[in-house]
Design an enzyme around this catalytic site. Structure first.
Site, PDB file in Angstrom:
ATOM      1  N   HIS A 147      -1.988   2.564  -6.182  1.00 15.95           N
ATOM      2  CA  HIS A 147      -2.821   1.377  -6.017  1.00 15.95           C
ATOM      3  C   HIS A 147      -2.853   0.535  -7.285  1.00 15.95           C
ATOM      4  O   HIS A 147      -3.058  -0.679  -7.219  1.00 15.95           O
ATOM      5  CB  HIS A 147      -4.246   1.753  -5.607  1.00 15.95           C
ATOM      6  CG  HIS A 147      -5.059   0.559  -5.182  1.00 15.95           C
ATOM      7  ND1 HIS A 147      -4.820  -0.104  -4.002  1.00 15.95           N
ATOM      8  CD2 HIS A 147      -6.064  -0.097  -5.796  1.00 15.95           C
ATOM      9  CE1 HIS A 147      -5.659  -1.126  -3.905  1.00 15.95           C
ATOM     10  NE2 HIS A 147      -6.422  -1.138  -4.974  1.00 15.95           N
TER      11      HIS A 147
ATOM     12  N   ARG B 247       0.862  -1.171   0.000  1.00 18.90           N
ATOM     13  CA  ARG B 247       0.000   0.000   0.000  1.00 18.90           C
ATOM     14  C   ARG B 247       0.902   1.227   0.000  1.00 18.90           C
ATOM     15  O   ARG B 247       2.050   1.173   0.455  1.00 18.90           O
ATOM     16  CB  ARG B 247      -0.893   0.032   1.237  1.00 18.90           C
ATOM     17  CG  ARG B 247      -1.845  -1.149   1.382  1.00 18.90           C
ATOM     18  CD  ARG B 247      -2.663  -0.989   2.667  1.00 18.90           C
ATOM     19  NE  ARG B 247      -3.645  -2.050   2.834  1.00 18.90           N
ATOM     20  CZ  ARG B 247      -3.445  -3.161   3.538  1.00 18.90           C
ATOM     21  NH1 ARG B 247      -2.278  -3.344   4.158  1.00 18.90           N
ATOM     22  NH2 ARG B 247      -4.392  -4.082   3.648  1.00 18.90           N
TER      23      ARG B 247
ATOM     24  N   LYS C 119      -2.500  -1.994   7.835  1.00 12.15           N
ATOM     25  CA  LYS C 119      -3.633  -1.396   8.540  1.00 12.15           C
ATOM     26  C   LYS C 119      -3.719  -1.964   9.955  1.00 12.15           C
ATOM     27  O   LYS C 119      -3.489  -3.142  10.184  1.00 12.15           O
ATOM     28  CB  LYS C 119      -4.930  -1.683   7.776  1.00 12.15           C
ATOM     29  CG  LYS C 119      -5.039  -0.930   6.456  1.00 12.15           C
ATOM     30  CD  LYS C 119      -6.387  -1.154   5.807  1.00 12.15           C
ATOM     31  CE  LYS C 119      -6.541  -0.331   4.536  1.00 12.15           C
ATOM     32  NZ  LYS C 119      -7.848  -0.533   3.888  1.00 12.15           N
TER      33      LYS C 119
ATOM     34  N   HIS D  38      -4.574  -8.603   3.611  1.00 10.59           N
ATOM     35  CA  HIS D  38      -6.022  -8.496   3.783  1.00 10.59           C
ATOM     36  C   HIS D  38      -6.457  -9.344   4.967  1.00 10.59           C
ATOM     37  O   HIS D  38      -6.023 -10.494   5.108  1.00 10.59           O
ATOM     38  CB  HIS D  38      -6.752  -8.982   2.528  1.00 10.59           C
ATOM     39  CG  HIS D  38      -6.720  -8.006   1.401  1.00 10.59           C
ATOM     40  ND1 HIS D  38      -6.969  -8.356   0.089  1.00 10.59           N
ATOM     41  CD2 HIS D  38      -6.454  -6.678   1.373  1.00 10.59           C
ATOM     42  CE1 HIS D  38      -6.859  -7.290  -0.683  1.00 10.59           C
ATOM     43  NE2 HIS D  38      -6.554  -6.263   0.075  1.00 10.59           N
TER      44      HIS D  38
ATOM     45  N   TYR E 163      -9.717  -9.069  -6.792  1.00 15.31           N
ATOM     46  CA  TYR E 163      -8.609  -9.258  -7.727  1.00 15.31           C
ATOM     47  C   TYR E 163      -8.788 -10.485  -8.617  1.00 15.31           C
ATOM     48  O   TYR E 163      -7.881 -10.855  -9.350  1.00 15.31           O
ATOM     49  CB  TYR E 163      -7.290  -9.384  -6.962  1.00 15.31           C
ATOM     50  CG  TYR E 163      -6.910  -8.130  -6.227  1.00 15.31           C
ATOM     51  CD1 TYR E 163      -6.243  -7.103  -6.882  1.00 15.31           C
ATOM     52  CD2 TYR E 163      -7.229  -7.952  -4.900  1.00 15.31           C
ATOM     53  CE1 TYR E 163      -5.902  -5.935  -6.224  1.00 15.31           C
ATOM     54  CE2 TYR E 163      -6.895  -6.790  -4.230  1.00 15.31           C
ATOM     55  CZ  TYR E 163      -6.234  -5.790  -4.893  1.00 15.31           C
ATOM     56  OH  TYR E 163      -5.902  -4.638  -4.239  1.00 15.31           O
TER      57      TYR E 163
ATOM     58  N   ARG F 212      -0.109  -1.899  -6.947  1.00 15.24           N
ATOM     59  CA  ARG F 212      -0.484  -2.950  -5.987  1.00 15.24           C
ATOM     60  C   ARG F 212      -1.448  -3.938  -6.641  1.00 15.24           C
ATOM     61  O   ARG F 212      -1.312  -5.154  -6.485  1.00 15.24           O
ATOM     62  CB  ARG F 212      -1.129  -2.300  -4.758  1.00 15.24           C
ATOM     63  CG  ARG F 212      -1.665  -3.280  -3.704  1.00 15.24           C
ATOM     64  CD  ARG F 212      -2.076  -2.484  -2.475  1.00 15.24           C
ATOM     65  NE  ARG F 212      -3.022  -3.163  -1.609  1.00 15.24           N
ATOM     66  CZ  ARG F 212      -2.670  -4.008  -0.636  1.00 15.24           C
ATOM     67  NH1 ARG F 212      -1.410  -4.295  -0.429  1.00 15.24           N
ATOM     68  NH2 ARG F 212      -3.591  -4.562   0.147  1.00 15.24           N
TER      69      ARG F 212
END
Length: 317
Positions: free
Chosen positions: A258, A162, A186, A284, A293, A261
């Site tokens: 992004h 990210r 995150k 994730h 994806y 990514r």
């Protein structure tokens, strides 16, 4: 309701204090990025300015007020995605107030419950194909900024970072010997990701010129990527540089972090078909976030199906 940052200084403490408590919670307990926290504060500021005309504080807001707010947003012809985001921020605030017992009544009901924005189709993220990625990364090593930018893009594409993970990377996070980088994603969750040979080579070249970007009085700056202002590079600067390189390298679609990514995820998935592995690499928390994806080229899917399914193989004469 202006599209600029809301000015909530005119609001009373009844409106500002819950937003401040919530932002502190997101920052210190949830450990959200500053960008994400600012987005919540901004959206709640817009809502508070609207509701202030209808009631005295957050606890006076009724479901009907939120419906009227949603209608006002639609009248501005905002996208369904934007409206849903704004309503989600309001729901999150009320969940926080109730969870922390800040609501004035123990039986307080979240007025935003059940109120949803207009339906919208989630656009599939677009990626660059392998040839486009190769063209984008054909950057000459004749300028320190170009060397830095190539290293940033090689690392993003190599490891699927990210943009916040890229700018937050520190020198001690990279292990060139093992070919790995420690990433804080995150919620400050850490994961160890492989770094490809070309990205390691680009990083090695960048590190030879990086001292030119360090402040003389702060030679131990931990950030991997520095700006010409001799500070850790910002998210905005990375976006601008990547956009410029997309134009210089003749990429037909806009290049942004992004997209690199997503290109990483798409190319890994197309080659391996291993959705779980891609989930781990991307950081994730749930597989559903990774499934966006999976919009692989149909011909590729058809070929895999024909070659692997026992009842798919065509009969030969």
């Amino acid at each position: 309701m202006s599209d600029d940052a809301p000015n909530i200084s005119e609001l009373s403490d009844n409106w500002r204090t819950p937003i401040t408590l919530f932002s502190d919670y997101l920052k210190f307990e949830k450990q959200y990025s500053a960008h994400t926290v600012n987005q919540y504060v901004s959206q709640l500021g817009f809502a508070a300015l609207y509701f202030n005309k209808l009631c005295d504080d957050w606890f006076g807001v009724q479901a009907e007020h939120i419906r009227r707010y949603s209608m006002a947003l639609r009248a501005k012809q905002l996208s369904g995605r934007t409206i849903s985001l704004k309503l989600s921020c309001i729901r999150s605030l009320y969940k926080f107030l109730k969870a922390k017992n800040i609501a004035q009544q123990s039986h307080y009901h979240n007025p935003a419950t059940g109120i949803k924005g207009p339906k919208f189709a989630k656009p599939l993220p677009k990626n660059l194909d392998v040839d486009q990625m190769a063209r984008l990364l054909e950057i000459p090593d004749d300028d320190p900024l170009a060397i830095r930018d190539k290293a940033m893009m090689e690392l993003m594409y190599s490891s699927g970072l990210r943009i916040s993970e890229l700018v937050g990377a520190n020198m001690q996070d990279i292990n060139a010997k093992s070919g790995e980088i420690l990433v804080r994603g995150k919620g400050n969750k850490e994961r160890l990701i492989p770094v490809g040979t070309k990205a390691l080579d680009a990083l090695k070249k960048w590190l030879t010129v990086r001292p030119q970007f360090a402040k003389p009085d702060e030679p131990d700056e931990p950030g991997v990527f520095l700006s010409s202002q001799k500070n850790r590079i910002s998210i905005r600067q990375v976006r601008l540089r990547m956009q410029e390189w997309g134009i210089k390298q003749g990429i037909s679609s806009q290049v942004h972090p992004h997209k690199l990514r997503h290109s990483f995820a798409s190319h890994i998935l197309e080659s391996s078909g291993d959705l779980r592995a891609v989930q781990e690499l991307l950081g994730h928390s749930s597989l559903s976030a990774t499934q966006v994806y999976t919009h692989l080229d149909f011909q590729h899917l058809a070929k895999v199906y024909d070659n692997t399914h026992p009842r798919a193989k065509k009969q030969t004469d």
